[in-house]
Write a protein that holds these residues in place. Structure first.
Motif, PDB file in Angstrom:
ATOM      1  N   ALA A  13       0.709  -1.185  -0.213  1.00  0.00           N
ATOM      2  CA  ALA A  13       0.087   0.015   0.052  1.00  0.00           C
ATOM      3  C   ALA A  13       0.794   1.436   0.091  1.00  0.00           C
ATOM      4  O   ALA A  13       0.347   2.433  -0.715  1.00  0.00           O
ATOM      5  CB  ALA A  13      -0.988  -0.013   1.193  1.00  0.00           C
ATOM      6  N   LEU A  14       2.010   1.183   0.773  1.00  0.00           N
ATOM      7  CA  LEU A  14       2.761   2.199   0.842  1.00  0.00           C
ATOM      8  C   LEU A  14       3.658   2.630  -0.815  1.00  0.00           C
ATOM      9  O   LEU A  14       3.521   3.750  -1.174  1.00  0.00           O
ATOM     10  CB  LEU A  14       3.830   2.023   1.892  1.00  0.00           C
ATOM     11  N   ALA A  15       3.763   1.455  -1.188  1.00  0.00           N
ATOM     12  CA  ALA A  15       4.405   1.687  -2.619  1.00  0.00           C
ATOM     13  C   ALA A  15       3.320   2.322  -3.569  1.00  0.00           C
ATOM     14  O   ALA A  15       3.636   2.931  -4.550  1.00  0.00           O
ATOM     15  CB  ALA A  15       4.882   0.423  -3.141  1.00  0.00           C
ATOM     16  N   LEU A  16       2.181   1.996  -3.543  1.00  0.00           N
ATOM     17  CA  LEU A  16       1.314   2.433  -4.187  1.00  0.00           C
ATOM     18  C   LEU A  16       1.039   3.718  -4.112  1.00  0.00           C
ATOM     19  O   LEU A  16       0.592   4.618  -4.932  1.00  0.00           O
ATOM     20  CB  LEU A  16      -0.158   1.427  -4.138  1.00  0.00           C
ATOM     21  N   GLY A  17       0.869   4.051  -2.804  1.00  0.00           N
ATOM     22  CA  GLY A  17       0.841   5.673  -2.512  1.00  0.00           C
ATOM     23  C   GLY A  17       1.984   6.273  -2.904  1.00  0.00           C
ATOM     24  O   GLY A  17       1.816   7.322  -3.629  1.00  0.00           O
ATOM     25  N   VAL A  18       3.276   5.851  -2.810  1.00  0.00           N
ATOM     26  CA  VAL A  18       4.414   6.649  -3.476  1.00  0.00           C
ATOM     27  C   VAL A  18       4.511   6.790  -5.067  1.00  0.00           C
ATOM     28  O   VAL A  18       4.667   7.674  -5.489  1.00  0.00           O
ATOM     29  CB  VAL A  18       5.717   5.883  -3.084  1.00  0.00           C
ATOM     30  N   ALA A  19       3.811   5.690  -5.579  1.00  0.00           N
ATOM     31  CA  ALA A  19       3.590   5.774  -6.979  1.00  0.00           C
ATOM     32  C   ALA A  19       2.535   6.593  -7.420  1.00  0.00           C
ATOM     33  O   ALA A  19       2.828   7.251  -8.511  1.00  0.00           O
ATOM     34  CB  ALA A  19       3.270   4.340  -7.457  1.00  0.00           C
ATOM     35  N   CYS A  20       1.339   6.870  -6.730  1.00  0.00           N
ATOM     36  CA  CYS A  20       0.411   7.883  -6.966  1.00  0.00           C
ATOM     37  C   CYS A  20       0.833   9.268  -6.841  1.00  0.00           C
ATOM     38  O   CYS A  20       0.252  10.149  -7.422  1.00  0.00           O
ATOM     39  CB  CYS A  20      -0.975   7.541  -6.175  1.00  0.00           C
ATOM     40  N   TRP A  21       1.851   9.555  -5.636  1.00  0.00           N
ATOM     41  CA  TRP A  21       2.162  10.660  -5.283  1.00  0.00           C
ATOM     42  C   TRP A  21       2.966  11.316  -6.548  1.00  0.00           C
ATOM     43  O   TRP A  21       2.977  12.305  -6.930  1.00  0.00           O
ATOM     44  CB  TRP A  21       3.021  10.619  -4.310  1.00  0.00           C
ATOM     45  N   PHE A  22       3.919  10.384  -6.980  1.00  0.00           N
ATOM     46  CA  PHE A  22       5.040  10.957  -7.924  1.00  0.00           C
ATOM     47  C   PHE A  22       4.342  10.532  -9.291  1.00  0.00           C
ATOM     48  O   PHE A  22       4.891  11.297 -10.297  1.00  0.00           O
ATOM     49  CB  PHE A  22       6.285  10.199  -7.937  1.00  0.00           C
ATOM     50  N   LEU A  39      -6.206   8.921   0.075  1.00  0.00           N
ATOM     51  CA  LEU A  39      -7.309   8.397   0.942  1.00  0.00           C
ATOM     52  C   LEU A  39      -7.739   7.095   0.528  1.00  0.00           C
ATOM     53  O   LEU A  39      -8.289   6.077   1.595  1.00  0.00           O
ATOM     54  CB  LEU A  39      -8.391   9.409   0.864  1.00  0.00           C
ATOM     55  N   THR A  40      -7.854   6.927  -0.678  1.00  0.00           N
ATOM     56  CA  THR A  40      -8.582   5.443  -1.065  1.00  0.00           C
ATOM     57  C   THR A  40      -7.617   4.302  -0.802  1.00  0.00           C
ATOM     58  O   THR A  40      -7.943   3.283  -0.057  1.00  0.00           O
ATOM     59  CB  THR A  40      -8.762   5.572  -2.735  1.00  0.00           C
ATOM     60  N   ILE A  41      -6.567   4.523  -0.949  1.00  0.00           N
ATOM     61  CA  ILE A  41      -5.325   3.297  -0.748  1.00  0.00           C
ATOM     62  C   ILE A  41      -5.251   3.213   0.726  1.00  0.00           C
ATOM     63  O   ILE A  41      -5.393   1.928   1.415  1.00  0.00           O
ATOM     64  CB  ILE A  41      -3.891   3.733  -1.383  1.00  0.00           C
ATOM     65  N   THR A  42      -5.452   4.175   1.785  1.00  0.00           N
ATOM     66  CA  THR A  42      -5.621   4.158   3.056  1.00  0.00           C
ATOM     67  C   THR A  42      -6.569   3.464   3.631  1.00  0.00           C
ATOM     68  O   THR A  42      -6.472   2.553   4.551  1.00  0.00           O
ATOM     69  CB  THR A  42      -5.218   5.526   3.665  1.00  0.00           C
ATOM     70  N   CYS A  43      -7.740   3.972   3.154  1.00  0.00           N
ATOM     71  CA  CYS A  43      -9.021   3.423   3.641  1.00  0.00           C
ATOM     72  C   CYS A  43      -9.201   1.908   3.469  1.00  0.00           C
ATOM     73  O   CYS A  43      -9.678   1.014   4.004  1.00  0.00           O
ATOM     74  CB  CYS A  43     -10.242   4.122   3.067  1.00  0.00           C
ATOM     75  N   CYS A  44      -8.563   1.572   2.182  1.00  0.00           N
ATOM     76  CA  CYS A  44      -8.735  -0.012   1.796  1.00  0.00           C
ATOM     77  C   CYS A  44      -7.940  -0.827   2.686  1.00  0.00           C
ATOM     78  O   CYS A  44      -8.103  -1.875   2.997  1.00  0.00           O
ATOM     79  CB  CYS A  44      -8.508  -0.139   0.386  1.00  0.00           C
ATOM     80  N   TYR A  45      -6.627  -0.323   2.974  1.00  0.00           N
ATOM     81  CA  TYR A  45      -5.382  -0.891   3.723  1.00  0.00           C
ATOM     82  C   TYR A  45      -5.980  -0.990   5.324  1.00  0.00           C
ATOM     83  O   TYR A  45      -6.101  -2.277   5.665  1.00  0.00           O
ATOM     84  CB  TYR A  45      -4.330  -0.074   3.998  1.00  0.00           C
ATOM     85  N   VAL A  46      -6.676  -0.295   5.582  1.00  0.00           N
ATOM     86  CA  VAL A  46      -7.104  -0.036   7.086  1.00  0.00           C
ATOM     87  C   VAL A  46      -8.340  -1.114   7.004  1.00  0.00           C
ATOM     88  O   VAL A  46      -8.468  -1.757   8.166  1.00  0.00           O
ATOM     89  CB  VAL A  46      -7.660   1.211   7.518  1.00  0.00           C
ATOM     90  N   MET A  47      -9.342  -1.024   5.989  1.00  0.00           N
ATOM     91  CA  MET A  47     -10.476  -2.035   6.237  1.00  0.00           C
ATOM     92  C   MET A  47      -9.961  -3.422   5.944  1.00  0.00           C
ATOM     93  O   MET A  47     -10.253  -4.195   6.846  1.00  0.00           O
ATOM     94  CB  MET A  47     -11.321  -1.817   5.100  1.00  0.00           C
ATOM     95  N   TRP A  48      -8.988  -3.819   5.113  1.00  0.00           N
ATOM     96  CA  TRP A  48      -8.452  -5.102   5.122  1.00  0.00           C
ATOM     97  C   TRP A  48      -7.727  -5.293   6.474  1.00  0.00           C
ATOM     98  O   TRP A  48      -7.879  -6.929   6.764  1.00  0.00           O
ATOM     99  CB  TRP A  48      -7.402  -5.291   3.930  1.00  0.00           C
TER     100      TRP A  48
END
Length: 70
Positions: A13-22, A39-48
């Motif tokens: 999830a962190l790698a996806l967030g970095v990829a979306c950021w850059f 926010l989408t990546i974080t919410c999906c990770y927390v729910m999982w």
């Protein structure tokens, strides 16, 4: 091993967030895209993570139906 799964998926999830950021294209909607993607990546990770960890230690013990009352 369950903690390892949570950390491994967290790193993904962190790698996806970095990829979306850059990977966000510069423009007038760059901030909105970054915010919604993170926010989408974080919410999906927390729910999982909550669902996965709740299944490891259920609050209500299952009741076996094959036991006979004596």
């Amino acid at each position: 091993m369950s903690f390892g799964h949570v950390v491994f998926i967290g790193l993904i999830a962190l790698a996806l967030g970095v990829a979306c950021w850059f990977g966000a294209r510069p423009g007038k909607n760059q901030v909105i895209f970054r915010s919604s993607a993170l926010l989408t990546i974080t919410c999906c990770y927390v729910m999982w993570a909550v669902t996965y960890l709740a299944q490891l230690n259920p609050l209500i013990a299952p009741i076996r139906s094959d036991l006979r009352v004596e």
